[in-house]
Design an enzyme around this catalytic site. Structure first.
Site, mmCIF file in Angstrom:
data_model
loop_
_atom_site.group_PDB
_atom_site.id
_atom_site.type_symbol
_atom_site.label_atom_id
_atom_site.label_comp_id
_atom_site.label_asym_id
_atom_site.label_seq_id
_atom_site.Cartn_x
_atom_site.Cartn_y
_atom_site.Cartn_z
ATOM 1 N N GLY A 158 -7.686 1.635 6.307
ATOM 2 C CA GLY A 158 -7.942 1.892 4.890
ATOM 3 C C GLY A 158 -9.326 2.459 4.683
ATOM 4 O O GLY A 158 -10.049 2.731 5.650
ATOM 5 N N ASP A 274 -7.460 -3.490 -7.647
ATOM 6 C CA ASP A 274 -6.942 -2.549 -6.646
ATOM 7 C C ASP A 274 -5.576 -3.008 -6.152
ATOM 8 O O ASP A 274 -5.286 -2.964 -4.944
ATOM 9 C CB ASP A 274 -7.926 -2.426 -5.483
ATOM 10 C CG ASP A 274 -7.637 -1.189 -4.622
ATOM 11 O OD1 ASP A 274 -7.000 -0.248 -5.137
ATOM 12 O OD2 ASP A 274 -8.050 -1.178 -3.446
#
Length: 448
Positions: A158, A274
């Site tokens: 990520g 998120d």
């Protein structure tokens, strides 16, 4: 111990009452008793029915009885007050003990016994934010457990860095998240995640097992989620084939429960900021847990000037993207997008051309409210595998969650109540599924 104390206090009370009664019969009472008036004596001389000695004895007896009652009442009041103080202290101590035991049991829920034994080898330290504590682990141990952070051990990648599979003991595997560099953003996200996850425990939120700081390298150690992320399950090689309709509804319900805990039961509330399919992890039973709290904020902190716009394209609520307005309804919007992914099997943003993208919200909204079109846009893996009434209800929830106006979106608690009846009882919901009747046994006619 408590019975002994109560027994002792009862003996003390009885002895006090007996002493008071003996005191009433002592010569001291005759000194305290008032003298008989001459008028009363003269009246007795003219009234044969009244005897002076008897009257004196009767009044003295009443005085003695009154004195005895006063003394006994005072003693009893003292004992009752002492018992009350003892009870308050005992209850307060018991509640504190229960809270400590409850917190310990909550922490243990997400960990296997082998994990707890392993963590017992390490000490705890206070984070730089001075809130909560977390287990420290030696960098060399984690480096060895990940085979020197080998590419073959990578579970995911990520913007924060990589997540590696690590084997700490024979029967203990964990996930190690390695954050990129020592930038101010990386340090802030690391400290934020440690601070939040060391203070919250919930079955649908990832468990932080420990962390390590080595020079500029920062590591976070989490429980291993065997089925990876929801993004990998839906959009990876399997293309959602392992996720039945009921499993998808279970995942949606788990995510809603995790968010409901953050919004309703944390004080102050926590906004994840998120939420997306790659941050929803699945264990061996496909139970979902929220992860990646590096960007999460406490409600109220989002008004601070040092909180910059963050999130992932396709999941960010329009009011946050355009005006920087962040509330718990921003998480609800992102949940609606995840619900669409589960329902339709499509990515939140898809490329139509090299320079043109289309949002799943924009594409799906006109068709979600059309009952004739809705069944045709459902993921083929689950198409025709659900009750149409349930499909319409899930679509209605999704439509409400992705409303452009935040005030039109429901609270996550309302979403939770809407989804619970759609999930079978064995998967954590309240839906009762009728078992199919066994096939009828037919007997062949006899030749006789």
């Amino acid at each position: 111990m408590n019975n002994f104390v109560l027994y002792f206090l009862l003996l003390l009370l009885l002895s006090t009452v007996v002493d008071a009664a003996n005191t009433a019969e002592s010569p001291l009472s005759s000194i305290i008793a008032p003298q008989i008036s001459p008028v009363y004596s003269s009246m007795a001389a003219f009234s044969p029915g009244i005897e002076v000695g008897r009257g004196k004895h009767g009044m003295g007896l009443k005085k003695k009885l009154l004195l005895t009652l006063i003394t006994a009442s005072t003693a009893m009041g003292t004992v009752i007050l002492f018992l009350l103080c003892f009870w308050v202290y005992h209850r307060k101590y018991t509640n504190k003990s229960k809270e400590r035991r409850g917190h310990s049991s909550d922490v243990a829920k997400g960990l296997a016994l082998s994990q707890l034994r392993f963590l017992g080898k390490y000490n705890t330290f206070k984070t730089s934010c001075r809130k909560g504590s977390v287990t420290t682990m030696e960098y060399m141990v984690l480096e060895s457990a990940t085979n020197n952070f080998s590419e073959s051990e990578i579970l995911g990648v990520g913007g924060f860095g990589c997540v590696y599979k690590a084997k700490l003991e024979e029967n203990l595997s964990v996930a190690v998240k390695r954050l990129h560099g020592g930038t101010s953003d990386a340090i802030r996200e690391f400290e934020n995640e440690v601070k939040l996850l060391s203070n919250i425990q919930h079955p649908n939120i990832i468990s932080l097992l420990g962390c390590s700081i080595h020079a500029e390298i920062r590591l976070l150690v989490f429980e291993l989620m065997q089925n990876g992320s929801l993004e990998t399950q839906l959009h990876g090689p399997l293309r959602g084939s392992a996720l039945t309709w009921h499993l998808r509804m279970k995942i949606a319900l788990d995510v809603a429960r995790g968010l409901e805990y953050l919004h309703e039961h944390c004080h102050p509330p926590i906004i994840h900021r998120d939420l997306k399919s790659s941050n929803i992890l699945l264990d061996s039973n496909f139970s979902a847990k929220l992860s990646d709290f590096g960007l999460a904020v406490r409600d109220g902190a989002q008004k601070s000037s040092n909180i910059k716009l963050s999130g992932t394209l396709g999941y960010v609520a329009p009011e946050y993207l355009l005006d920087g307005k962040l509330t718990d309804k921003s998480d609800v919007f992102a949940f609606g997008v995840v619900l669409l992914e589960l329902l339709l099997g499509r990515k939140p943003v898809e490329k139509l051309a090299p320079t043109q993208c289309q949002s799943i919200v924009t594409w799906a909204m006109p068709q979600l409210t059309d009952r004739s079109k809705l069944p045709n846009i459902v993921d083929p893996v689950i198409r025709n595998a659900m009750d149409l009434k349930h499909l319409y209800q899930v679509a209605a929830v999704a439509v409400l969650c992705i409303q452009p106006e935040p005030s039109y979106r429901p609270l996550i608690a309302d979403v939770l109540h809407s989804l619970t009846p759609l999930v079978p009882m064995e998967l954590g919901g309240t839906l009762r599924i009728a078992k199919p009747a066994p096939p009828a046994v037919t007997t062949m006619p006899s030749n006789n």
